[in-house]
Design a protein around this motif. Structure first.
Motif, PDB file in Angstrom:
ATOM      1  N   SER B  59       2.977  10.684 -29.277  1.00 17.36           N
ATOM      2  CA  SER B  59       4.320  10.119 -29.484  1.00 17.36           C
ATOM      3  C   SER B  59       5.351  10.891 -28.667  1.00 17.36           C
ATOM      4  O   SER B  59       6.273  10.297 -28.095  1.00 17.36           O
ATOM      5  CB  SER B  59       4.702  10.176 -30.968  1.00 17.36           C
ATOM      6  N   GLN B  99       6.474   4.311 -33.904  1.00 16.93           N
ATOM      7  CA  GLN B  99       5.463   4.410 -34.949  1.00 16.93           C
ATOM      8  C   GLN B  99       6.107   3.948 -36.254  1.00 16.93           C
ATOM      9  O   GLN B  99       7.251   4.285 -36.533  1.00 16.93           O
ATOM     10  CB  GLN B  99       5.018   5.874 -35.049  1.00 16.93           C
ATOM     11  N   ASP B 181       3.871   2.475 -29.844  1.00 16.66           N
ATOM     12  CA  ASP B 181       3.289   3.627 -30.528  1.00 16.66           C
ATOM     13  C   ASP B 181       2.447   3.136 -31.705  1.00 16.66           C
ATOM     14  O   ASP B 181       2.971   2.766 -32.742  1.00 16.66           O
ATOM     15  CB  ASP B 181       4.407   4.571 -31.011  1.00 16.66           C
ATOM     16  N   GLU B 182       1.156   3.127 -31.493  1.00 16.84           N
ATOM     17  CA  GLU B 182       0.185   2.687 -32.510  1.00 16.84           C
ATOM     18  C   GLU B 182       0.495   1.308 -33.076  1.00 16.84           C
ATOM     19  O   GLU B 182       0.699   1.142 -34.280  1.00 16.84           O
ATOM     20  CB  GLU B 182       0.106   3.722 -33.634  1.00 16.84           C
TER      21      GLU B 182
HETATM   22 MG   LIG Z   1       2.408   9.709 -33.063  1.00 17.80          MG
END
Ligand SMILES: [Mg+2]
Ligand SMILES: Nc1ncnc2c1ncn2[C@@H]1O[C@H](COP(=O)(O)OP(=O)(O)OP(=O)(O)O)[C@@H](O)[C@H]1O
Lengths: 271, 276
Positions: B59, B99, B181-182
């Motif tokens: 991140s 995220q 992010d994810e």
């Molecule tokens: Mg992360």
């Protein structure tokens, strides 16, 4: 009994309650959205110190200003330092900063008041509030502060919403998060002072946090939370005023009890 | 479909590098380097994934790319701009999806607001929502397959639904680069597959450059042009066929990672099994 309805004190109390409810609705909702209720306590006590200082300065003939003005300046300074401590979204750090500022404010307030023991009741009046004893100047100050709060919320609603929802995303989408973080914190502090004048430092929580917390439970949209907060604050305040006519009780305390109860009833009903 | 790229193609890609990272290090506290000496390049239209264990700096790396953080040393270029100097200009071409755990669940903001917030903030304070903004926001939500969520409160949605909404927010700004992010972390398998198809279509049809962090690379593995294994430093970077080896995975995760080789020759890491 009926002529009491036309007394200027009652009229002023009703206007003040209306203004307080607007502040509760706007600043209160965003305080709850951001989980910043500690800031409210900090600003309230800073305001107390500021008001006490204003009284000291007046007594010593240095300068004369409404204690509310002194309170506003101190509360805003507190808000700015809290905003500075939390500028990178580190709320723990801001909590600690507010905690320390809280302690300093209370120490200052007591120090100032001890300098002018003969006027201490004026300063302590701000601790308990005096909804039924407001002057025209008080109302004017409250009105101006509320207009400023409304104006900024209307203009920058989207930015306030975005930084409260997703600080990092807000920055990535071009919001000057730090600027709006300061601004929002200052608005909340301003509302604290408006409410403080009406119900006192001890009960600021009751009017600024409790109605919004109750409205936010199971709230369906931002606008409905703001509207319901306004209604809870206004109706609890009216109930407080009515009860205070029948019994010698503090209207602010009754209002706070009602608003707090609404929150707990909602929590219990939700299970 | 996965045939290795020709030298010519690779060279052309190089010229059109949209992201160039040179010897970047970063530290939050001025003592410990969270990222050390990171260098890599991503070309226009590349689909890139970043993998690594928790706390490996994934991140942090993408926050550096979009100027949310500034490198301690080293240099970053995104479409020729320096995100440390001019984050606004870089952010203008990027659709970012943070995220999910960085987002507050404490306010009843509606899905329509969430999707519009990004687009309207780009237009600046005091800008008015026009019908074309609404249309674009709705289209983005349709694109990710959940138009029916438009009026729902965001906090009442499932994790996977929330992620689709956040992806729609990123798409609604009509970005040239998507930074995610994810995006798959809370999605069920069919949702993952549909989002993978969407991302692939964005790449193929619009030439969008996509950089995404993933924990499980398998759903997108066959679509990737580039894969980075990251653990505070770049352990490996390149085509997934070269990067996904037992040795690199061991180096990245600090423990042997079981892998399965599929019929197309890809080495699929089975990360979930490490705990079994
Ligand atoms: Mg992360
Ligand atoms: N704001 C911050 N301040 C200080 N340290 C931080 C901050 N954010 C992250 N870190 C630290 O930096 C390191 C890398 O964090 P980062 O969030 O980039 O990891 P990640 O690879 O994204 O992990 P995950 O898979 O859990 O999302 C971690 O050790 C983390 O504790």
């Amino acid at each position: 009994m009926l002529e009491i309805l036309t007394t200027p004190y009652l009229l002023r109390a009703l206007i003040a309650l209306f203004l307080i409810s607007i502040n509760a609705a706007l600043s209160g909702s965003f305080t709850v959205f951001r989980g910043q209720s500690f800031l409210v306590a900090g600003a309230a006590h800073a305001a107390l110190a500021g008001a006490a200082l204003a009284i000291v300065l007046e007594v010593y003939g240095v300068l004369s200003m409404n204690p509310l003005m002194g309170g506003l300046i101190f509360a805003v300074l507190m808000a700015i330092s809290a905003g500075y401590a939390s500028r990178e979204g580190k709320s723990e750090r801001s909590e600690t900063a507010i905690g320390v500022a809280f302690a300093v404010s209370m120490s200052l307030a007591i120090l100032f008041i001890s300098v002018i023991p003969e006027y201490s009741s004026r300063a302590w009046g701000l601790l308990m509030g005096d909804l039924m004893l407001l002057t025209e100047q008080d109302i004017l100050l409250m009105l101006l502060a509320t207009i400023a709060v409304i104006a900024f919320f209307v203009l920058f609603y989207r930015e306030f919403l975005f930084i409260s929802f997703d600080m990092e995303g807000a920055i990535a989408y071009g919001v000057n998060a730090s600027r709006y973080n300061y601004l929002l914190t200052i608005l909340i502090a301003t509302s604290v002072v408006v409410i403080l004048k009406g119900v006192g430092a001890i009960l600021v929580y009751a009017m600024l946090i409790a109605p919004a917390a109750a409205a936010n439970e199971g709230g369906r949209s931002i606008n409905s939370v703001i509207a319901i907060t306004f209604l809870i604050a206004l109706l609890s305040g009216l109930a407080g005023i009515v009860v205070s006519f029948a019994f010698p009780l503090s209207p602010g305390a009754i209002a706070g009890l009602i608003a707090g109860s609404v929150y707990f009833i909602k929590i219990i009903k939700r299970g | 479909m996965i045939s290795g790229k020709s030298v010519q193609e690779a060279l052309e890609k190089k010229k059109g590098a949209v992201v160039r990272v040179e010897k970047v290090s970063f530290s939050y506290d001025g003592r410990v380097d969270v990222l050390k000496n990171i260098s890599f390049e991503v070309g226009r239209g590349d689909f890139t994934a970043i993998m690594g264990p928790n706390g490996s700096g994934k991140s942090t790396l993408i926050k550096l790319l979009i100027g949310l953080l500034k490198p301690t040393t080293g240099r970053i270029e995104v479409m020729g701009l320096d995100p440390a100097e001019d984050p606004r200009s870089v952010q203008r071409v990027v659709g970012y999806m943070p995220q999910r755990d960085s987002i507050s669940k404490n306010l009843p903001v509606k899905v329509s607001d969430v999707v519009l917030l990004g687009r309207m903030s780009r237009k600046g304070p005091l800008s008015i929502t026009t019908p074309s903004d609404l249309r674009e926001a709705k289209r983005a939500l349709e694109y990710v397959g959940v138009p029916e969520l438009w009026n729902r409160p965001f906090s009442a949605l499932s994790g996977g639904q929330q992620q689709k909404v956040l992806l729609a927010r990123a798409l609604a700004v009509e970005p040239q680069i998507l930074v995610l992010d994810e995006p798959f972390s809370a999605m069920d398998v069919p949702s993952q597959e549909s989002i993978v198809e969407i991302l692939n279509a964005l790449k193929e049809e619009r030439g969008m450059t996509i950089i995404t962090i993933v924990h499980d690379v398998n759903p997108i593995l066959h679509h990737l042009d580039l894969l980075m294994l990251l653990n505070r430093r770049v352990v490996a970077f390149g085509h997934p066929l070269e990067v996904l080896t037992d040795r690199y995975l061991l180096e990245t995760y600090g423990a042997p990672v079981r892998t399965v080789t599929c019929e197309s020759g890809y080495c699929h890491p089975i990360l979930g099994d490490r705990h079994a």
